[in-house]
Design an enzyme around this catalytic site. Structure first.
Site, mmCIF file in Angstrom:
data_model
loop_
_atom_site.group_PDB
_atom_site.id
_atom_site.type_symbol
_atom_site.label_atom_id
_atom_site.label_comp_id
_atom_site.label_asym_id
_atom_site.label_seq_id
_atom_site.Cartn_x
_atom_site.Cartn_y
_atom_site.Cartn_z
ATOM 1 N N GLU A 196 -9.747 1.273 -1.975
ATOM 2 C CA GLU A 196 -9.823 1.411 -0.516
ATOM 3 C C GLU A 196 -11.272 1.538 -0.066
ATOM 4 O OE1 GLU A 196 -7.080 4.384 0.917
ATOM 5 O OE2 GLU A 196 -5.347 3.284 0.145
ATOM 6 N N TYR A 262 1.840 1.493 3.081
ATOM 7 C CA TYR A 262 2.814 2.577 3.001
ATOM 8 C C TYR A 262 3.838 2.456 4.118
ATOM 9 C CZ TYR A 262 -0.074 4.989 -0.449
ATOM 10 O OH TYR A 262 -0.776 5.319 -1.588
ATOM 11 N N GLU A 319 -0.724 0.245 -4.456
ATOM 12 C CA GLU A 319 -0.241 1.459 -3.788
ATOM 13 C C GLU A 319 0.795 1.047 -2.750
ATOM 14 O OE1 GLU A 319 -2.928 4.447 -2.257
ATOM 15 O OE2 GLU A 319 -4.409 4.028 -3.841
#
Length: 516
Positions: A196, A262, A319
């Site tokens: 990130e 997410y 992720e």
């Protein structure tokens, strides 16, 4: 892992659902046109030095009264082995870009104690470092994905860590590794440069990160047989601009570009939403947000098809998972949350999306393995409970390295709540390494069962057997007091002249092996 007392409960649920099922969905699987192989690594895991994800959840130390093997708790490792975990990413996450690898080697009682500034400002003892991680890898029988420090580190630190892990006995760093207890090189399957980088990894632009990647990756050197596959850190929520820039301007070695996303039911609001006790608006919001992963991957794949037609780069979704408000009473920076039936459906929907993009998606790592975000396992002292997400991962093991098969779906009803609508049924099919035809099904509707009529082109379906995961409420979850509240139950179906009808309960996930 316990399959004893739920079948009667599940059968009762199915019987109750039969009375209200009015819709039939027709599914045709084309067994004669095999697609790409579903890389087993899309069922990967992620463990970060965050909250009790490592310390307490997995690592208790050799002196702990909790049964362990060289510090790793036996109950958690045993449960994870049943998932056939293909790859584990470590040490982060945001933690990776603050991590100094030399702090995590040598005698544990002499390692420096640091502050974990990313996750709560708590003490980081460095008790778990390189050797401990690879011991966990060995115990799980998995592959290692090590994330290097580009944020606060240097090319020299990265180069020396690679040498320490992979060099043979002629290197001084290899001799240091031997003195620390491991003469043989470690096998690093994947090495990520940064995490990130647009945010916690350094607030960089795509151009700046790409220049750093080209610089640092140049010094990732080892013998050809020990060279890990290198992964570049992609943009925020699948930012196509980052993928575009990276794929056009990477000059150093690279095999994949990462993508993070997410599922947040309260996206855009003041809170992310609760993990339990939510209403149907949050149920459908979470599932719709999960389905957005398909749009993100499709957009990035389309851009790569333009910039990288030779498919040099794949996508590593390293992720993903649900992200809710923390469990009340816990440290909010530990990102601990309960895990319900809703999370199980979110996981299965992601699996189907990864299968659909198997030609480009080479890895996915759910966040995270234990006690953090959408975990497989929750622990409290010597107690452990398996989550609904754990059970879905176990149900889908046959899809690891299976060959994706084309599926046509007709008559799929829309599940609606208020102004939001999503497809009620999601389907994925593949030919497993065992030669069997495997079928994954999700019914997102929390109220109505669905009859799924399955036909196999190029083969004759005879029967099907497998398991189904459902429960009486949308937020049903397992606790230490009631660890078996949400468990898979056996599911069987017979075919009539090659047509197989599967009664799929409301709010459920099913995986079946079709006999031909």
């Amino acid at each position: 892992m316990k399959w004893i007392r739920l079948p009667v409960i599940a059968a009762g649920m199915c019987a109750a659902a039969m009375a209200c099922a009015t819709q039939q969905v027709d599914v045709e699987i084309d067994a004669a046109r095999p697609g790409p192989v579903i890389n087993r690594n899309v069922y990967g895991q992620f463990v970060e030095h965050l909250g009790t994800g490592v310390y307490g959840g997995l690592w208790v130390g050799p002196e702990s009264p909790i049964p362990n093997t060289r510090g790793w708790r036996d109950d958690a490792v045993g449960a994870l082995k049943a998932l056939h975990v293909p790859v584990v990413r470590w040490p982060g996450g945001c933690f990776a870009d603050d991590y100094a690898w030399r702090d995590g080697i040598g005698p544990r009682d002499r390692r420096p104690v640091k502050i974990n500034a990313n996750w709560g400002g708590v003490k980081e003892t460095n008790a778990v470092g390189t050797h401990e991680f690879f011991d966990l890898v060995d115990q799980l029988g998995t592959a290692a994905y090590v994330n290097g420090n580009v944020g606060t580190g240097s090319a020299r630190e990265i180069a020396e860590w690679i040498e320490y892990m992979t060099a043979d006995g002629q290197s001084s760093l290899a001799r240091l590794r031997a003195r620390n207890g491991h003469p043989a090189p470690f096998k690093v399957a994947f090495f990520g440069l940064g995490n990130e980088s647009w945010g916690c990894g350094g607030n960089m632009t795509a151009r700046h990160y790409t220049d750093l990647y080209n610089h640092d990756a140049t010094f990732v050197r080892t013998t050809p047989d020990a060279m890990p596959a290198l992964i570049a850190a992609g943009g925020l929520d699948g930012d196509v601009a980052w993928t575009d820039y990276l794929s056009r301007h990477i000059r150093a070695n690279a095999s994949a570009i990462s993508l993070h996303y997410y599922t947040v039911p309260g996206r855009g609001g003041k809170t992310k939403g609760a993990a339990t006790g939510f209403g149907e608006d949050q149920w459908i919001s979470a599932l719709k947000d999960a389905l957005h992963m398909d749009d993100l991957i499709a957009a990035n794949v389309a851009r790569l098809d333009e910039t990288d037609p030779g498919k040099k780069y794949t996508i590593a979704v390293d992720e993903w998972g649900t992200w809710y408000d923390p469990t009340p009473g816990t440290n909010p920076r530990f990102l601990q949350q309960q895990n319900s039936l809703r999370d199980a459906l979110v996981a299965a929907l992601h699996f189907h999306i990864f299968h659909a993009h198997a030609a480009r998606v080479s890895m996915a790592n759910i966040a995270q393995m234990v006690n953090v975000l959408q975990a497989m396992i929750l622990t409290d002292g010597d107690r452990m409970v398996l989550t609904p997400t754990y059970h879905v991962f176990r149900m889908y093991v046959p899809f690891q390295d299976a060959t994706a098969l084309p599926v046509k779906v007709a008559g799929d009803p829309q599940y609606r709540f208020g102004a939001t609508a999503i497809p009620a049924v999601s389907v994925s099919a593949a030919r497993g390494k065992d030669g069997k035809l495997h079928l994954g099904l999700v019914n997102a509707d929390p109220h109505d069962a669905v009859d799924v009529a399955v036909q196999v082109a190029g083969a004759q379906a005879v029967a099907a057997q497998g398991s189904v995961l459902t429960a009486s409420t949308m937020d049903a979850h397992n606790t230490f007091a009631a660890p078996d509240a949400v468990l898979p139950a056996p599911l069987r179906a017979s075919a009539d002249h090659g047509k197989l009808v599967v009664r799929l309960p409301a709010k459920s996930v099913a995986v079946l092996a079709i006999d031909e």
